[in-house]
Design a protein around this motif. Structure first.
Motif, PDB file in Angstrom:
ATOM      1  N   ASN A 165     -16.976-116.285  70.620  1.00 50.02           N
ATOM      2  CA  ASN A 165     -17.480-115.205  69.774  1.00 50.02           C
ATOM      3  C   ASN A 165     -18.909-115.951  69.278  1.00 50.02           C
ATOM      4  N   VAL A 166     -19.943-115.157  69.289  1.00 49.16           N
ATOM      5  CA  VAL A 166     -21.265-115.569  68.759  1.00 49.16           C
ATOM      6  C   VAL A 166     -21.640-114.649  67.589  1.00 49.16           C
ATOM      7  N   PHE A 167     -22.012-115.318  66.550  1.00 53.49           N
ATOM      8  CA  PHE A 167     -22.326-114.371  65.511  1.00 53.49           C
ATOM      9  C   PHE A 167     -23.751-114.706  64.771  1.00 53.49           C
ATOM     10  N   ILE A 168     -24.528-113.581  64.254  1.00 50.85           N
ATOM     11  CA  ILE A 168     -25.806-114.115  63.509  1.00 50.85           C
ATOM     12  C   ILE A 168     -26.011-113.411  62.171  1.00 50.85           C
ATOM     13  N   THR A 169     -26.620-114.001  61.378  1.00 53.40           N
ATOM     14  CA  THR A 169     -27.000-113.481  60.199  1.00 53.40           C
ATOM     15  C   THR A 169     -28.646-113.513  59.827  1.00 53.40           C
ATOM     16  N   VAL A 170     -29.195-112.526  59.729  1.00 48.78           N
ATOM     17  CA  VAL A 170     -30.682-112.377  59.650  1.00 48.78           C
ATOM     18  C   VAL A 170     -30.835-112.487  58.109  1.00 48.78           C
ATOM     19  N   PHE A 171     -31.955-113.250  57.837  1.00 51.52           N
ATOM     20  CA  PHE A 171     -32.490-113.507  56.537  1.00 51.52           C
ATOM     21  C   PHE A 171     -34.023-113.006  56.319  1.00 51.52           C
ATOM     22  N   GLY A 172     -34.361-111.921  55.526  1.00 48.11           N
ATOM     23  CA  GLY A 172     -35.877-111.711  55.199  1.00 48.11           C
ATOM     24  C   GLY A 172     -36.092-111.633  53.858  1.00 48.11           C
ATOM     25  N   ARG A 173     -37.339-111.399  53.648  1.00 47.99           N
ATOM     26  CA  ARG A 173     -37.806-111.375  52.222  1.00 47.99           C
ATOM     27  C   ARG A 173     -37.245-110.225  51.532  1.00 47.99           C
ATOM     28  N   LYS A 174     -36.771-109.149  52.084  1.00 48.26           N
ATOM     29  CA  LYS A 174     -36.199-108.017  51.566  1.00 48.26           C
ATOM     30  C   LYS A 174     -34.738-107.899  51.317  1.00 48.26           C
ATOM     31  N   GLY A 175     -34.111-109.054  51.931  1.00 43.31           N
ATOM     32  CA  GLY A 175     -32.593-109.029  51.974  1.00 43.31           C
ATOM     33  C   GLY A 175     -31.955-109.835  53.265  1.00 43.31           C
ATOM     34  N   ARG A 176     -31.010-109.614  53.457  1.00 40.45           N
ATOM     35  CA  ARG A 176     -30.132-110.127  54.648  1.00 40.45           C
ATOM     36  C   ARG A 176     -29.142-109.109  55.131  1.00 40.45           C
ATOM     37  N   THR A 177     -28.933-109.478  56.485  1.00 43.19           N
ATOM     38  CA  THR A 177     -27.757-108.875  57.080  1.00 43.19           C
ATOM     39  C   THR A 177     -26.300-109.544  56.796  1.00 43.19           C
ATOM     40  N   PRO A 178     -25.187-108.635  57.066  1.00 33.91           N
ATOM     41  CA  PRO A 178     -23.901-109.440  57.091  1.00 33.91           C
ATOM     42  C   PRO A 178     -23.923-110.257  58.179  1.00 33.91           C
ATOM     43  N   LYS A 179     -22.750-110.948  58.665  1.00 36.83           N
ATOM     44  CA  LYS A 179     -22.760-111.750  59.605  1.00 36.83           C
ATOM     45  C   LYS A 179     -22.348-110.677  60.929  1.00 36.83           C
ATOM     46  N   ILE A 180     -23.148-110.510  61.912  1.00 36.18           N
ATOM     47  CA  ILE A 180     -23.071-109.522  62.914  1.00 36.18           C
ATOM     48  C   ILE A 180     -22.362-110.479  64.042  1.00 36.18           C
ATOM     49  N   GLN A 181     -21.450-109.781  64.745  1.00 29.22           N
ATOM     50  CA  GLN A 181     -21.140-110.405  66.026  1.00 29.22           C
ATOM     51  C   GLN A 181     -22.102-109.942  67.041  1.00 29.22           C
ATOM     52  N   LEU A 182     -22.582-110.790  68.017  1.00 27.33           N
ATOM     53  CA  LEU A 182     -23.523-110.408  69.089  1.00 27.33           C
ATOM     54  C   LEU A 182     -22.524-109.984  70.506  1.00 27.33           C
ATOM     55  N   ASN A 183     -22.351-108.784  70.699  1.00 25.93           N
ATOM     56  CA  ASN A 183     -21.369-108.382  71.607  1.00 25.93           C
ATOM     57  C   ASN A 183     -21.943-107.004  72.159  1.00 25.93           C
ATOM     58  N   ASN A 184     -22.479-106.905  73.525  1.00 25.11           N
ATOM     59  CA  ASN A 184     -23.062-105.758  74.188  1.00 25.11           C
ATOM     60  C   ASN A 184     -22.462-105.208  75.268  1.00 25.11           C
ATOM     61  N   GLY A 185     -21.064-105.977  75.295  1.00 22.40           N
ATOM     62  CA  GLY A 185     -20.090-105.238  76.331  1.00 22.40           C
ATOM     63  C   GLY A 185     -20.354-105.988  77.744  1.00 22.40           C
ATOM     64  N   SER A 186     -21.020-106.976  77.940  1.00 22.09           N
ATOM     65  CA  SER A 186     -21.119-107.344  79.289  1.00 22.09           C
ATOM     66  C   SER A 186     -20.809-109.017  79.051  1.00 22.09           C
ATOM     67  N   ASP A 187     -20.784-109.866  80.180  1.00 22.90           N
ATOM     68  CA  ASP A 187     -20.617-111.145  80.156  1.00 22.90           C
ATOM     69  C   ASP A 187     -21.778-111.905  79.694  1.00 22.90           C
ATOM     70  N   THR A 188     -21.664-112.203  78.455  1.00 24.26           N
ATOM     71  CA  THR A 188     -22.726-112.992  77.694  1.00 24.26           C
ATOM     72  C   THR A 188     -22.795-114.467  77.819  1.00 24.26           C
ATOM     73  N   PHE A 189     -23.907-114.928  77.313  1.00 27.21           N
ATOM     74  CA  PHE A 189     -24.074-116.336  76.980  1.00 27.21           C
ATOM     75  C   PHE A 189     -23.603-117.224  78.239  1.00 27.21           C
ATOM     76  N   GLU A 190     -23.927-117.016  79.526  1.00 28.67           N
ATOM     77  CA  GLU A 190     -24.104-117.783  80.600  1.00 28.67           C
ATOM     78  C   GLU A 190     -25.166-118.743  80.607  1.00 28.67           C
ATOM     79  N   ARG A 191     -24.981-119.753  81.480  1.00 30.53           N
ATOM     80  CA  ARG A 191     -25.992-120.704  81.569  1.00 30.53           C
ATOM     81  C   ARG A 191     -27.192-119.991  82.044  1.00 30.53           C
ATOM     82  N   GLY A 192     -28.406-120.431  81.319  1.00 30.21           N
ATOM     83  CA  GLY A 192     -29.816-119.881  82.034  1.00 30.21           C
ATOM     84  C   GLY A 192     -30.011-118.280  81.775  1.00 30.21           C
ATOM     85  N   GLN A 193     -29.189-117.727  80.996  1.00 32.56           N
ATOM     86  CA  GLN A 193     -29.317-116.284  81.030  1.00 32.56           C
ATOM     87  C   GLN A 193     -29.811-115.608  79.542  1.00 32.56           C
ATOM     88  N   ASN A 194     -30.691-114.659  79.732  1.00 33.32           N
ATOM     89  CA  ASN A 194     -31.214-113.940  78.555  1.00 33.32           C
ATOM     90  C   ASN A 194     -30.391-112.718  78.309  1.00 33.32           C
TER      91      ASN A 194
END
Length: 323
Positions: A195-224
């Motif tokens: 399970n992959v998570f991202i937190t984005v930091f900006g000058r105006k604040g930050r996000t909570p830790k968000i799981q990257l999940n779009n319902g498909s088979d993600t994070f495979e070799r050479g995949q965008n």
């Protein structure tokens, strides 16, 4: 903290059922339920908290739900709204909890949150109502509390309907849609099922830790892979924290880069490294600064490393060597 949604016209004026006899009865909406729970910690004033879950697909949650109340005389500490039932916040339900706490005066704000991180724990909260000493305050929400849906937040700061709290209108942040693209490296074992998570930091604040999940088979070799989040305007974005939970078989992940774009900005985050506990520096969390260079060439310098092995018996090795 998150924004405040528009008002919802329905209020909760009905007196809750007895706090000593948990029971339920249907509301006018099919499939809904109204029941009473008692939370006996805290002592003092008796507050009846009515929680109304929305009537949308997947609205219910089995996450732990908490509320913090703020009044003109002070604050009530965070309380968990719970019962013996582990899955009480079902779709279209209306639940009443009795909470005991100090006299905090007229209510001016309510913080509602839950601890669910999975998509199945997403919760669509319609509103909460609080009744004390014959007075009722209605806090409209009409938003998801979810890391995967809506704006990716699992906490809400709500003000009472019709509130004249000074400066309340200024609390509503500008929401912005960001598209996040992750590029997995093209090498053996680069993909991951963790399970992959991202937190984005900006000058105006930050996000909570968000799981990257779009319902498909993600994070495979050479995949965008493409993900979309809606959150407060963070521009200019300064860095991201990308990480995974090291779950699954062979969870190590080789991340090439991350791109975050909106209607008017685009940011590049060049990693070119493993997120793995058994390769390289054995880190599964990386902070990556933003760049305006899509190729990352400006951030790369070529180094020639010469290694001299000693001239002694047994000096050589066939182990993997790291620098």
């Amino acid at each position: 903290s998150s924004g405040i949604n528009a008002e919802y016209g329905q209020s909760c004026r009905k007196k809750p059922l007895s706090a000593t006899v948990p029971r339920s009865r249907p509301t006018s909406r099919p499939g809904s339920a109204r029941s009473n729970r008692s939370i006996t910690s805290g002592g003092g004033q008796e507050y009846h908290v009515t929680v109304k879950t929305g009537d949308v697909k997947g609205a219910g949650t089995n996450a732990r739900v908490f509320v913090t109340l703020y009044g003109s005389k002070g604050k009530m500490t965070k309380r968990r709204l719970h019962s013996e039932n582990s899955d009480i916040f079902s779709r279209s339900s209306e639940l009443v909890f009795t909470v005991y706490g100090p006299d905090i005066g007229d209510l001016v704000k309510a913080d509602v949150e839950h601890d669910g991180i999975g998509e199945q724990q997403s919760w669509y909260l319609e509103q909460i109502c609080v009744e004390c000493n014959g007075r009722t305050w209605t806090f409209p929400c009409n938003q998801w509390l979810s890391l995967q849906r809506g704006d990716g937040k699992i906490d809400r700061q709500l003000v009472p309907k019709g509130s004249q709290v000074k400066g309340a209108a200024k609390q509503v942040p500008v929401k912005k849609l960001y598209t996040i693209s992750t590029m997995t490296g093209d090498m053996r074992g680069a993909g991951t099922d963790a399970n992959v998570f991202i937190t984005v930091f900006g000058r105006k604040g930050r996000t909570p830790k968000i799981q990257l999940n779009n319902g498909s088979d993600t994070f495979e070799r050479g995949q965008n892979d493409i993900f979309k989040i809606k959150t407060n305007n963070l521009d200019p974005i300064q860095k991201i924290r990308i990480e995974h939970d090291n779950s699954g078989f062979g969870p190590g992940w080789y991340l090439d880069k991350v791109t975050i774009s909106s209607d008017d900005n685009k940011y590049y985050f060049h990693c070119n490294n493993w997120l793995a506990d058994d390769v390289g520096d054995k880190q599964t969390v990386r902070d990556i600064p933003a760049s305006s260079d899509p190729s990352g060439a400006s951030a790369c310098v070529k180094y020639i490393v010469t290694v001299v092995t000693g001239d002694k018996i047994g000096a050589g090795t066939d182990a993997d060597v790291y620098l």
